[in-house]
Design a protein around this motif. Structure first.
Motif, mmCIF file in Angstrom:
data_model
loop_
_atom_site.group_PDB
_atom_site.id
_atom_site.type_symbol
_atom_site.label_atom_id
_atom_site.label_comp_id
_atom_site.label_asym_id
_atom_site.label_seq_id
_atom_site.Cartn_x
_atom_site.Cartn_y
_atom_site.Cartn_z
ATOM 1 N N PHE A 89 0.829 -1.205 0.000
ATOM 2 C CA PHE A 89 0.000 0.000 0.000
ATOM 3 C C PHE A 89 0.871 1.266 0.000
ATOM 4 C CE2 PHE A 89 -3.300 -2.937 1.726
ATOM 5 C CZ PHE A 89 -4.248 -2.714 0.738
ATOM 6 N N PHE A 90 2.001 1.207 0.699
ATOM 7 C CA PHE A 90 2.906 2.364 0.746
ATOM 8 C C PHE A 90 3.491 2.653 -0.632
ATOM 9 C CE2 PHE A 90 7.335 3.872 1.309
ATOM 10 C CZ PHE A 90 7.070 5.114 1.869
ATOM 11 N N PHE A 91 4.068 1.627 -1.274
ATOM 12 C CA PHE A 91 4.693 1.838 -2.579
ATOM 13 C C PHE A 91 3.646 2.086 -3.674
ATOM 14 C CE2 PHE A 91 8.365 -0.512 -0.654
ATOM 15 C CZ PHE A 91 9.280 0.528 -0.781
ATOM 16 N N GLU A 92 2.456 1.503 -3.510
ATOM 17 C CA GLU A 92 1.397 1.781 -4.478
ATOM 18 C C GLU A 92 0.994 3.258 -4.404
ATOM 19 O OE1 GLU A 92 -2.490 2.083 -6.405
ATOM 20 O OE2 GLU A 92 -2.092 2.442 -4.283
ATOM 21 N N GLY A 93 1.000 3.802 -3.178
ATOM 22 C CA GLY A 93 0.730 5.230 -3.022
ATOM 23 C C GLY A 93 1.804 6.082 -3.669
ATOM 24 N N ILE A 94 3.052 5.652 -3.537
ATOM 25 C CA ILE A 94 4.148 6.374 -4.193
ATOM 26 C C ILE A 94 3.997 6.291 -5.705
ATOM 27 C CG2 ILE A 94 6.646 6.367 -4.598
ATOM 28 C CD1 ILE A 94 7.043 5.535 -1.720
ATOM 29 N N GLY A 95 3.579 5.123 -6.195
ATOM 30 C CA GLY A 95 3.360 4.964 -7.628
ATOM 31 C C GLY A 95 2.276 5.900 -8.144
ATOM 32 N N ARG A 96 1.194 6.036 -7.372
ATOM 33 C CA ARG A 96 0.128 6.964 -7.767
ATOM 34 C C ARG A 96 0.655 8.395 -7.839
ATOM 35 N NH1 ARG A 96 -5.804 5.451 -5.829
ATOM 36 N NH2 ARG A 96 -5.628 3.206 -5.519
ATOM 37 N N GLU A 97 1.394 8.776 -6.803
ATOM 38 C CA GLU A 97 1.921 10.139 -6.761
ATOM 39 C C GLU A 97 2.877 10.394 -7.915
ATOM 40 O OE1 GLU A 97 2.269 14.000 -5.359
ATOM 41 O OE2 GLU A 97 0.850 12.408 -4.799
ATOM 42 N N THR A 98 3.666 9.383 -8.258
ATOM 43 C CA THR A 98 4.597 9.514 -9.388
ATOM 44 C C THR A 98 3.842 9.763 -10.691
ATOM 45 O OG1 THR A 98 6.175 8.032 -8.288
ATOM 46 C CG2 THR A 98 6.444 8.362 -10.664
ATOM 47 N N ILE A 99 2.727 9.077 -10.865
ATOM 48 C CA ILE A 99 1.929 9.261 -12.083
ATOM 49 C C ILE A 99 1.333 10.660 -12.136
ATOM 50 C CG2 ILE A 99 -0.229 8.537 -13.199
ATOM 51 C CD1 ILE A 99 0.514 5.678 -12.540
ATOM 52 N N TYR A 100 0.867 11.155 -10.990
ATOM 53 C CA TYR A 100 0.327 12.521 -10.959
ATOM 54 C C TYR A 100 1.420 13.544 -11.274
ATOM 55 C CZ TYR A 100 -4.109 10.984 -8.883
ATOM 56 O OH TYR A 100 -5.334 10.401 -8.660
ATOM 57 N N ILE A 101 2.592 13.365 -10.686
ATOM 58 C CA ILE A 101 3.696 14.301 -10.915
ATOM 59 C C ILE A 101 4.138 14.283 -12.375
ATOM 60 C CG2 ILE A 101 6.131 14.746 -10.375
ATOM 61 C CD1 ILE A 101 5.549 13.781 -7.525
ATOM 62 N N SER A 102 4.103 13.091 -12.989
ATOM 63 C CA SER A 102 4.539 12.978 -14.384
ATOM 64 C C SER A 102 3.567 13.631 -15.356
ATOM 65 C CB SER A 102 4.694 11.495 -14.755
ATOM 66 O OG SER A 102 3.424 10.856 -14.804
ATOM 67 N N GLY A 103 2.355 13.919 -14.886
ATOM 68 C CA GLY A 103 1.363 14.537 -15.750
ATOM 69 C C GLY A 103 0.557 13.542 -16.562
ATOM 70 N N PHE A 104 0.764 12.241 -16.303
ATOM 71 C CA PHE A 104 0.022 11.213 -17.031
ATOM 72 C C PHE A 104 -1.478 11.316 -16.747
ATOM 73 C CE2 PHE A 104 -1.743 6.875 -17.328
ATOM 74 C CZ PHE A 104 -1.421 6.570 -18.639
ATOM 75 N N ALA A 105 -1.802 11.724 -15.529
ATOM 76 C CA ALA A 105 -3.209 11.910 -15.142
ATOM 77 C C ALA A 105 -3.312 13.182 -14.313
ATOM 78 C CB ALA A 105 -3.706 10.716 -14.338
ATOM 79 N N PRO A 106 -4.378 13.967 -14.488
ATOM 80 C CA PRO A 106 -4.532 15.211 -13.720
ATOM 81 C C PRO A 106 -4.795 14.925 -12.251
ATOM 82 C CG PRO A 106 -6.474 14.796 -15.066
ATOM 83 C CD PRO A 106 -5.465 13.778 -15.461
ATOM 84 N N ARG A 107 -4.141 15.669 -11.365
ATOM 85 C CA ARG A 107 -4.329 15.498 -9.929
ATOM 86 C C ARG A 107 -5.772 15.833 -9.545
ATOM 87 N NH1 ARG A 107 -0.575 14.976 -6.046
ATOM 88 N NH2 ARG A 107 1.091 15.598 -7.476
#
Length: 317
Positions: A89-107
């Motif tokens: 759950f911790f690393f999955e949360g980091i993965g989500r945040e990484t996707i938001y930061i990359s701009g792949f999906a809008p926050r």
């Protein structure tokens, strides 16, 4: 601006704390089935099969050690379950945040399902390095070595296993079977998170079709799924996770249960797979698969329900 770092820290603490609790609950549910799975997977090449199937393995294990014998070595796996689930759950949360930061999906918007499979794989890769040493100890305790004559040796304790591995193989020995864990966790966790979110979306879409007004539709979107539907989504995730990459787990278990000092202990992941294929063909890679998929359904359902429930009713933020 100071609230954002604090929010991120509290979310991480929630993931670790509530993931640990959920992991321990799930482990108590699944552990007897896991013991049977490992014993079925690790039957030796050069000897006749000891167990005819899962039910026979259950029967022989209970006759030899009693029902509590199926919980042999659970102390290390309980720690492992807490570490595994909290890490996922911790690393999955980091993965989500990484996707938001990359701009792949809008926050501020839900991630697309394809991204959820990706964040699951991301979490699995990192978690595999934490899991391999714990599973090495667990597997060696679950599968007692046999002396000449086929008599089982006394059951091992976690500290004894740790000392033996370190004395014969050093620190590197604790990551024996890492490739199998990596394949299983990266692929399996992609399926775990991805299948759960896919099932959740399908169930939610089905529910929303029955809405009779815009107000009722908004209420449905703002509330969690009914408990039984959460269980269905979690159970489907566990079954997909365990079935799709089961052969990698079988090879890993065989590598980790090979007695210390046995020449077969030096086999690579590929050589162990080739030896299993020669011994039992494709069927050998799925030995114990049925009982594993069976136990994963309630275990995974409870993990997600406990984790989501704690985050909803006991928020730290």
């Amino acid at each position: 601006m100071e609230l954002k770092p604090r929010k991120a820290v509290m979310e991480a603490i929630e993931d670790i704390a509530y993931g640990s609790v959920a992991g321990v609950v799930g482990k108590y549910i699944e552990y007897p089935f896991d013991t049977v799975k490992v014993r079925l997977q690790s039957q030796l090449d050069h000897l006749p099969l000891r167990y005819r199937g899962p039910l026979d393995c259950f029967r022989q294990s209970i006759r030899a050690d009693g029902f509590l014998g199926l919980y042999r070595g659970i102390s290390a796996p309980l720690v492992g379950a807490a570490l595994e689930t909290s890490s996922l759950f911790f690393f999955e949360g980091i993965g989500r945040e990484t996707i938001y930061i990359s701009g792949f999906a809008p926050r501020g918007q839900d991630l697309p399902l394809s991204a959820m499979w990706l964040t699951g794989a991301f979490a699995g890769v990192f978690t595999s390095f934490i899991l391999t040493p714990i599973e090495l100890v667990k597997c060696k305790i679950q599968v007692p070595e046999t002396q000449s004559g086929g008599v089982a040796k006394a059951s091992l304790k976690p500290l004894q296993v740790i000392k033996d591995v370190f004395r014969h193989q050093g620190l590197r020995g604790f990551w024996h079977g890492q490739l199998g864990t990596l394949i299983r966790e990266a692929g399996g966790c992609a399926a775990w998170f991805g299948s759960k979110e896919t099932a959740t979306k399908l169930l939610r879409d089905t529910n929303e079709k029955s809405a009779r007004s815009e107000a009722e539709l908004e209420r449905m979107r703002a509330t969690p799924l009914p408990l039984w539907q959460q269980a269905v989504a979690g159970a489907s995730a566990g079954m997909a996770c365990n079935f799709l990459f089961f052969p990698a787990d079988t090879i890993k278990s065989r590598m980790q249960t090979t007695p210390i000092g046995d020449p077969a202990q030096n086999r690579s992941f590929a050589k162990e797979g080739a030896a299993l294929w020669k011994q039992a063909g494709l069927r050998g890679f799925y030995r114990g698969c049925g009982v594993t998929v069976l136990r994963s359904a309630p275990s995974s359902a409870f993990i997600f329900m406990v984790y989501d429930g704690l985050k909803k009713y006991l928020p730290m933020q």
